[in-house]
Design an enzyme around this catalytic site. Structure first.
Site, mmCIF file in Angstrom:
data_model
loop_
_atom_site.group_PDB
_atom_site.id
_atom_site.type_symbol
_atom_site.label_atom_id
_atom_site.label_comp_id
_atom_site.label_asym_id
_atom_site.label_seq_id
_atom_site.Cartn_x
_atom_site.Cartn_y
_atom_site.Cartn_z
ATOM 1 N N CYS A 166 0.812 -1.231 0.000
ATOM 2 C CA CYS A 166 0.000 0.000 0.000
ATOM 3 C C CYS A 166 0.842 1.277 0.000
ATOM 4 O O CYS A 166 0.315 2.369 -0.185
ATOM 5 C CB CYS A 166 -0.961 -0.018 1.177
ATOM 6 N N HIS A 189 -3.402 7.083 2.701
ATOM 7 C CA HIS A 189 -3.790 5.777 2.168
ATOM 8 C C HIS A 189 -5.141 5.408 2.782
ATOM 9 O O HIS A 189 -5.372 5.620 3.964
ATOM 10 C CB HIS A 189 -2.727 4.739 2.522
ATOM 11 N N ASN A 223 -10.221 -0.210 -0.019
ATOM 12 C CA ASN A 223 -8.755 -0.134 -0.097
ATOM 13 C C ASN A 223 -8.312 -0.681 -1.454
ATOM 14 O O ASN A 223 -8.391 -1.884 -1.688
ATOM 15 C CB ASN A 223 -8.159 -0.951 1.057
HETATM 16 O O1 UT7 Z 1 -3.703 -1.296 3.659
HETATM 17 C C1 UT7 Z 1 -2.639 -1.987 4.218
HETATM 18 C C2 UT7 Z 1 -2.628 -1.985 5.685
HETATM 19 N N1 UT7 Z 1 -3.847 -2.512 6.236
HETATM 20 C C3 UT7 Z 1 -4.489 -1.833 7.178
HETATM 21 O O2 UT7 Z 1 -4.090 -0.752 7.526
HETATM 22 C C4 UT7 Z 1 -5.666 -2.509 7.850
HETATM 23 C C5 UT7 Z 1 -5.542 -2.410 9.360
HETATM 24 N N2 UT7 Z 1 -6.567 -3.082 10.104
HETATM 25 C C6 UT7 Z 1 -7.878 -2.737 10.081
HETATM 26 O O3 UT7 Z 1 -8.285 -1.876 9.340
HETATM 27 C C7 UT7 Z 1 -8.801 -3.403 11.058
HETATM 28 O O4 UT7 Z 1 -8.041 -4.162 11.995
HETATM 29 C C8 UT7 Z 1 -9.865 -4.334 10.408
HETATM 30 C C9 UT7 Z 1 -10.916 -3.488 9.701
HETATM 31 C C10 UT7 Z 1 -9.192 -5.279 9.452
HETATM 32 C C11 UT7 Z 1 -10.595 -5.128 11.505
HETATM 33 O O5 UT7 Z 1 -11.151 -4.247 12.471
HETATM 34 P P1 UT7 Z 1 -10.879 -4.479 14.033
HETATM 35 O O6 UT7 Z 1 -11.647 -3.469 14.744
HETATM 36 O O7 UT7 Z 1 -9.393 -4.485 14.228
HETATM 37 O O8 UT7 Z 1 -11.519 -5.883 14.255
HETATM 38 P P2 UT7 Z 1 -10.843 -7.208 14.813
HETATM 39 O O9 UT7 Z 1 -10.010 -7.853 13.772
HETATM 40 O O10 UT7 Z 1 -10.231 -6.920 16.147
HETATM 41 O O11 UT7 Z 1 -12.148 -8.075 15.053
HETATM 42 C C12 UT7 Z 1 -13.166 -7.671 15.977
HETATM 43 C C13 UT7 Z 1 -14.330 -8.644 15.860
HETATM 44 C C14 UT7 Z 1 -13.885 -10.105 15.875
HETATM 45 O O12 UT7 Z 1 -14.877 -10.838 16.538
HETATM 46 P P3 UT7 Z 1 -14.655 -11.283 18.070
HETATM 47 O O13 UT7 Z 1 -13.416 -12.093 18.087
HETATM 48 O O14 UT7 Z 1 -14.528 -9.996 18.841
HETATM 49 O O15 UT7 Z 1 -15.916 -12.040 18.366
HETATM 50 C C15 UT7 Z 1 -13.891 -10.484 14.411
HETATM 51 O O16 UT7 Z 1 -14.101 -11.859 14.218
HETATM 52 O O17 UT7 Z 1 -14.980 -8.439 14.591
HETATM 53 C C16 UT7 Z 1 -15.074 -9.678 13.908
HETATM 54 N N3 UT7 Z 1 -15.025 -9.425 12.471
HETATM 55 C C17 UT7 Z 1 -16.120 -9.164 11.751
HETATM 56 N N4 UT7 Z 1 -17.424 -9.070 12.078
HETATM 57 C C18 UT7 Z 1 -18.290 -8.787 11.097
HETATM 58 C C19 UT7 Z 1 -13.935 -9.386 11.670
HETATM 59 N N5 UT7 Z 1 -14.317 -9.109 10.408
HETATM 60 C C20 UT7 Z 1 -15.670 -8.960 10.431
HETATM 61 C C21 UT7 Z 1 -16.629 -8.674 9.452
HETATM 62 N N6 UT7 Z 1 -17.926 -8.585 9.824
HETATM 63 N N7 UT7 Z 1 -16.296 -8.449 8.158
#
Ligand code: UT7
Length: 331
Positions: free
Chosen positions: A115, A255, A285
């Site tokens: 990215c 980004h 993204n």
């Molecule tokens: O571009 C290159 C670099 N990439 C980035 O900068 C991305 C960086 N990361 C992020 O943007 C975020 O971490 C994400 C958007 C990928 C995820 O958001 P988060 O707030 O960090 O969520 P998480 O991974 O901590 O997950 C929280 C909860 C989990 O459930 P439990 O374990 O709390 O029950 C996940 O399983 O959200 C759940 N979850 C979802 N729920 C509904 C993960 N993906 C989804 C989804 N829909 N699509």
């Protein structure tokens, strides 16, 4: 005196097909509210044209850029393509794009910095202008992310979209142009964001395909923390050493990976959100495409002399920020 390189034109290309959050609800266990509040994404574009790949999106942007800027393809000396989804592992996309866009007098190569790829390519292109080796350089960011996304993995499939953008670089006649960059890297970050197979470490086998290892793998929460830190640090560094403050900085161009990351970075830099370019809600993204697509969307609001900082973070890890004094009135 060193002549700066300036962006003198921008063009974007987005596929027509839209993938909405409600359509994703039918593919994986997710919902519109989670996607909007956790990422800021409402929809993204998906390339579904038969036989098309990332170079076709790049070539569309380049053809449009040449037309818009009244540049003959023969005038281009160099084309750099930032991508993680080149048509093939080799050859590069840059020379394919030149071929498709009728550019015959240029050399080209790709840069893979995930990215951050467009930002790294932009600075690289600028150096070829500053050195006097090239007069006109095109920098393309083109990614066909849906070709490497697992649409059974809710953690990644809601995040990415397809698209491309291209800019023309020429020697600046005044004090405008690309002024300063600060880049960082940390290879240990590869554990959190990568594709498991398909490279020389794990070439494709029936097993790697059956195990769905040819898709983006991301540990989002860890990447999130590094992204905020990396982007905030590099934006701070570039602001300090160029005497930029929240008052004289006109635009932050971040980004587009997550609206919450963008909010945190803007707040740490002390820049109000009405001076931060955002289009993540429309395109998600697009990896190498995000920065040129932002500039393209906001071009009409840009004025000659505006101070812009472009900032990115990506797989590798790679990150950085670039200070540009904008070279023309966009409207
Ligand atoms: O571009 C290159 C670099 N990439 C980035 O900068 C991305 C960086 N990361 C992020 O943007 C975020 O971490 C994400 C958007 C990928 C995820 O958001 P988060 O707030 O960090 O969520 P998480 O991974 O901590 O997950 C929280 C909860 C989990 O459930 P439990 O374990 O709390 O029950 C996940 O399983 O959200 C759940 N979850 C979802 N729920 C509904 C993960 N993906 C989804 C989804 N829909 N699509």
């Amino acid at each position: 005196m060193l002549k700066r390189a300036a962006i003198t034109g921008i063009m974007g290309y987005l596929p027509d097909d839209v993938l909405t959050n409600s359509e994703l609800e039918k593919l994986v266990d997710t919902n519109d509210e989670w996607i909007r509040t956790r990422t800021g994404i409402e929809e993204r574009r998906i390339l579904r044209k038969k036989g098309w790949a990332s170079s076709d999106m790049g070539a569309e942007a380049v053809r449009g850029l040449l037309k818009k800027t009244g540049t003959s393809p023969d005038e281009i000396d160099l084309l750099i393509c930032a991508t993680v989804t080149a048509d093939l592992i080799f050859p590069d996309n840059a020379n394919t794009i030149c071929d498709k866009a009728g550019i015959h007098n240029a050399f080209g190569f790709d840069i893979n910095a995930a990215c951050s790829g467009f930002l790294y390519s932009l600075t690289t292109g600028a150096k070829f202008i500053e050195s006097g080796m090239c007069k006109k350089v095109i920098v393309v960011g083109a990614d066909f992310m849906s070709s490497i996304i697992d649409y059974t993995d809710r953690a990644t499939c809601v995040l990415f979209g397809d698209g491309a953008g291209a800019v023309l670089l020429e020697q600046s006649e005044d004090d405008t142009g690309i002024i300063d960059s600060s880049f960082g890297g940390d290879g240990s970050g590869r554990a959190f964001l990568h594709m498991k197979a398909g490279g020389s470490l794990r070439p494709a086998t029936v097993e790697t395909v059956m195990n769905r290892e040819h898709f983006v793998y991301q540990e989002g929460r860890s990447v999130f923390k590094y992204a905020v830190r990396g982007m905030a640090e590099s934006i701070g560094l570039v602001m300090n050493r160029n005497n930029l403050t929240a008052d004289n900085l006109n635009w932050v161009v971040p980004h587009q990976a997550n609206l919450r990351i963008i909010n945190s970075v803007a707040s740490l830099a002390g820049v109000p959100m009405d001076r931060v370019m955002i289009n993540i809600h429309k395109y998600g993204n697009t990896t190498s495409g995000t920065l040129p697509l932002c500039l393209w969307d906001y071009e009409s609001q840009l004025k000659k002399g505006d101070n812009l900082i472009l900032v990115a973070f990506g797989g590798g890890f790679t990150w950085g920020a670039t200070y540009i004094k904008w070279a023309y009135n966009g409207s």
